[in-house]
Design an enzyme around this catalytic site. Structure first.
Site, mmCIF file in Angstrom:
data_model
loop_
_atom_site.group_PDB
_atom_site.id
_atom_site.type_symbol
_atom_site.label_atom_id
_atom_site.label_comp_id
_atom_site.label_asym_id
_atom_site.label_seq_id
_atom_site.Cartn_x
_atom_site.Cartn_y
_atom_site.Cartn_z
ATOM 1 N N PHE A 198 1.401 -1.299 -0.088
ATOM 2 C CA PHE A 198 0.024 -0.071 -0.041
ATOM 3 C C PHE A 198 0.869 1.162 0.451
ATOM 4 C CE2 PHE A 198 -2.502 -3.338 2.136
ATOM 5 C CZ PHE A 198 -3.584 -3.499 1.269
ATOM 6 N N GLY A 199 1.943 1.206 0.235
ATOM 7 C CA GLY A 199 3.680 2.252 -0.311
ATOM 8 C C GLY A 199 4.017 2.054 0.548
ATOM 9 N N ASP B 46 -3.468 -2.683 16.440
ATOM 10 C CA ASP B 46 -1.961 -3.706 15.469
ATOM 11 C C ASP B 46 -1.128 -2.717 16.787
ATOM 12 O OD1 ASP B 46 -0.366 -4.949 14.556
ATOM 13 O OD2 ASP B 46 -0.060 -3.763 13.208
#
Length: 671
Positions: free
Chosen positions: A48-49, A165
């Site tokens: 995603f980057g 997370d």
């Protein structure tokens, strides 16, 4: 070096002044948005980057973190959802960055068909790096960690955000102050009853992620708490949870104790059942787990577990009552009232002397061995002398107050009535009344002649951290974890007014000698002066780097002393608002400060002696004119939460965490 911003570039670093990437042949950007010089890749974001370290050219090349969003998604609806989530992340960071333990959002923009957000860079090591460097975590350090991080989780959950997370890699110990900072909100979502991953992968990390998040993509505040519990286990055991998860699934959490080596014998005496707290954090079934950070804080800071942070706190509390609700906290902390805000067990030490030819009033000890008063069943958080100098009051975590005759070392009476721990005690100037403040949110006024309760004062919405009688005895001031200060009419028990202005718990109070001014110290690291008659704030003192635990006016009313979790004492000029000097010598939180009263010929001098009690197990006497230490008195062991001086300046009493005792030192003042 200049870094290529192509998220697929295999070797993005290039020499300065290079215009085209040597690896992927894409044009290089020297300053992103004309401001940010990207230095290197910090991490890849799973397709995603990337996240980069950069310099902010507009801020003297101050470091920052640039996060690039470049998802490899073909489906238009999924891509649209992913873009929305990235924008939501930026909005959340802008909102959450108000907290000092969450990185601040600096910018959000689009350039060259990529989205970017720029965050504050946190200089420090994450907890996994600490573990790999050989830092050992015992249960006292785990308590400290929890009391530092739980208020952060409370903050984000109250704003409708879950992290999703939490793990050692996403917790950084900030180098400048040692506080823990929660990073990487890339997996955060708006908190709803059902939050599903829409971008093709489960959010979280194997081993740390709870079952409801792993199987259903659903996350709640209790999901973050499970991950925090796993993080604590990893730090205690040194075992990667992902390894256990691969071998045993979620069944390992039911026997996590078996993986700890001698942790029950780590040499630290705690007033909190860490195993019980971790058991509940690690419950697989969400309905059996803690549901909020507040529930965990309560079990850590309120008896029979820990008592605040006070720490953190931290009840520092610390840890000490990091005053006893959050706490903050260091070392086995708890937040306990004022002096008893942060807990930690220390080693026995002997009384030592420090001679100083410049010491005021030539204070000397009459005896190397102080008196020991025994009778409480738990920590002694507060001590106070009556005006006769012979009667001492002590407040304890055993929910009682005891009155002592220090001349014959005998207990006079035990006062019972509070439902929770006593954090503060104070005698009225006429010696007929005792006031006590408790974690049960009430203040009681006691008739010392018969030991009966005269009145119970109720208005605060959290525990009472400090109380003080005005010099004329007509008014009582009380401070609380609820961030407020109340003034009470002693004769009828009526609330006179409430002072509001502190942003966090108010931990300490003191009246000026003339009774016109009230000083308050707070966990928000500030001290405020208030006009007693009007309730207006007069002045705000800023200078301590950590929360304020104690304050005291000098006998002439011109100076204020403050003790802090930053281990220092500051003397303030009340006229100018400036710091006169900072006294350094303690190696842990300064829980109590008190001036030696003017007596005899000393009434003509402005040279005062200040006494301080600390969690480093020492009481220090200071010459306030020079800032030099006169002498150090040491208890047998444990924190010192509270120090009191008799009206004649000849006797010091201290209460603390060791063996539930009070120590009494007899001093002489030679003219």
């Amino acid at each position: 070096m200049i870094c290529c911003l192509n998220p697929d570039c295999p070797n993005p670093l290039n020499p300065d002044r290079q215009e085209v990437c040597l690896s992927c042949h894409q044009p290089l950007i020297s300053l992103l948005r004309g401001r940010y010089r990207v230095i290197k890749v910090l991490s890849d974001e799973g397709g995603f980057g990337r996240t980069y370290l950069a310099e902010d050219a507009d801020k003297l090349n101050e470091w920052c973190v640039v996060k690039q969003f470049a998802p490899k998604i073909q489906d238009s609806s999924t891509l649209k959802k992913a873009v929305e989530l990235f924008k939501d992340e930026a909005k959340q960071l802008q909102k959450l960055g108000e907290h000092p333990q969450i990185p601040t959002l600096l910018a959000y923009f689009e350039q060259d068909n990529y989205l970017f957000l720029v965050q504050q860079y946190i200089n420090g090591h994450n907890l996994l790096q600490e573990l790999r460097q050989g830092i050992i975590y015992n249960k006292s350090k785990i308590v400290e960690l929890l009391l530092d991080l739980l208020p952060v989780l409370k903050f984000i959950h109250e704003r409708g955000v879950i992290h999703r997370d939490i793990k050692p890699q996403n917790i950084i110990r900030r180098q400048i102050d040692g506080r823990l900072v929660l990073i990487d909100f890339g997996s955060s979502k708006q908190l709803t009853a059902t939050v599903h991953t829409q971008i093709g992968t489960t959010i979280g990390s194997h081993g740390y992620t709870p079952i409801e998040q792993m199987q259903d993509g659903k996350a709640y505040p209790s999901s973050d708490l499970f991950s925090l519990g796993v993080t604590c286990f990893h730090l205690l055991s040194g075992i990667r949870p992902s390894q256990l998860w691969m071998q045993k699934g979620y069944s390992w959490v039911n026997s996590w104790h078996e993986y700890l080596a001698n942790q029950d014998r780590d040499g630290v005496a705690l007033n909190v059942n860490v195993d019980k707290v971790l058991d509940k954090l690690l419950k697989t079934e969400i309905d059996q787990r803690y549901h909020s950070a507040d529930e965990v804080i309560k079990d850590l800071t309120y008896k029979p577990l820990l008592v605040p942070p006070t720490i953190i706190e931290p009840a520092s509390r610390t840890q000490s009552f990091y005053l006893k609700h959050r706490l903050l906290i260091n070392t086995a902390i708890l937040l306990l009232g004022l002096g008893g805000i942060w807990y930690l067990q220390s080693r026995p030490q002997e009384v030592t002397r420090f001679a100083n030819p410049n010491q005021p009033a030539n204070i000397t000890e009459n005896s190397d061995q102080p008196q020991t008063l025994k009778g409480h069943a738990s920590d002694v958080n507060a001590v106070a002398f009556a005006t006769d100098g012979l009667t001492l009051a002590s407040g304890s975590d055993d929910n009682t107050i005891k009155l002592w005759n220090i001349k014959n070392n005998q207990e006079i009476r035990t006062l019972k009535g509070h439902k929770k721990w006593i954090w503060a005690v104070a005698f009225s100037p006429d010696g007929k009344t005792l006031a006590s403040g408790s974690a049960d949110k009430t203040i009681k006024l006691w008739n010392l002649a018969n030991g009966e309760v005269i009145n119970t004062l109720k208005a605060h919405t959290d525990g009472i951290s400090s109380i003080a009688f005005s010099p004329d005895g007509k008014t009582l001031a009380s401070s609380s974890i609820d961030k407020t200060i109340n003034l009470w009419n002693v004769s009828n028990g009526q609330l006179i007014r409430t002072f509001k202005g502190h942003k966090q718990a108010v931990s300490a109070l003191a009246f000026s000698p003339d009774g016109s001014t009230l000083a308050s110290g707070s966990w928000d690291k500030t001290i405020k002066l208030w006009n007693v008659a009007t309730g207006k704030e007069i002045r705000n003192f800023v200078g301590h780097s950590e929360l304020i635990i104690s304050v005291a006016f000098s006998p002439d009313g011109l100076t204020l002393a403050s003790g802090s979790k930053d281990k220092s004492i500051k003397l303030w000029n009340l006229v100018t608002g400036e710091t006169i000097r900072t006294l350094k010598g303690h190696t842990d939180k300064v829980n109590s400060v008190v001036y030696v009263p003017k007596t005899g010929d000393s009434k003509t001098s402005n040279n005062f002696t200040l006494i301080s009690g600390s969690s480093d197990n020492t009481i220090k006497l200071w010459d306030t004119a020079t800032g030099k230490e006169i002498r150090t008195l040491k208890r047998d062991s444990g924190y010192i939460y509270s120090v009191a001086i008799s009206p004649d300046g000849k006797t010091i009493a201290s209460g603390g965490s060791a063996d539930n005792i009070i120590k009494v030192w007899h001093l002489s003042q030679d003219k």
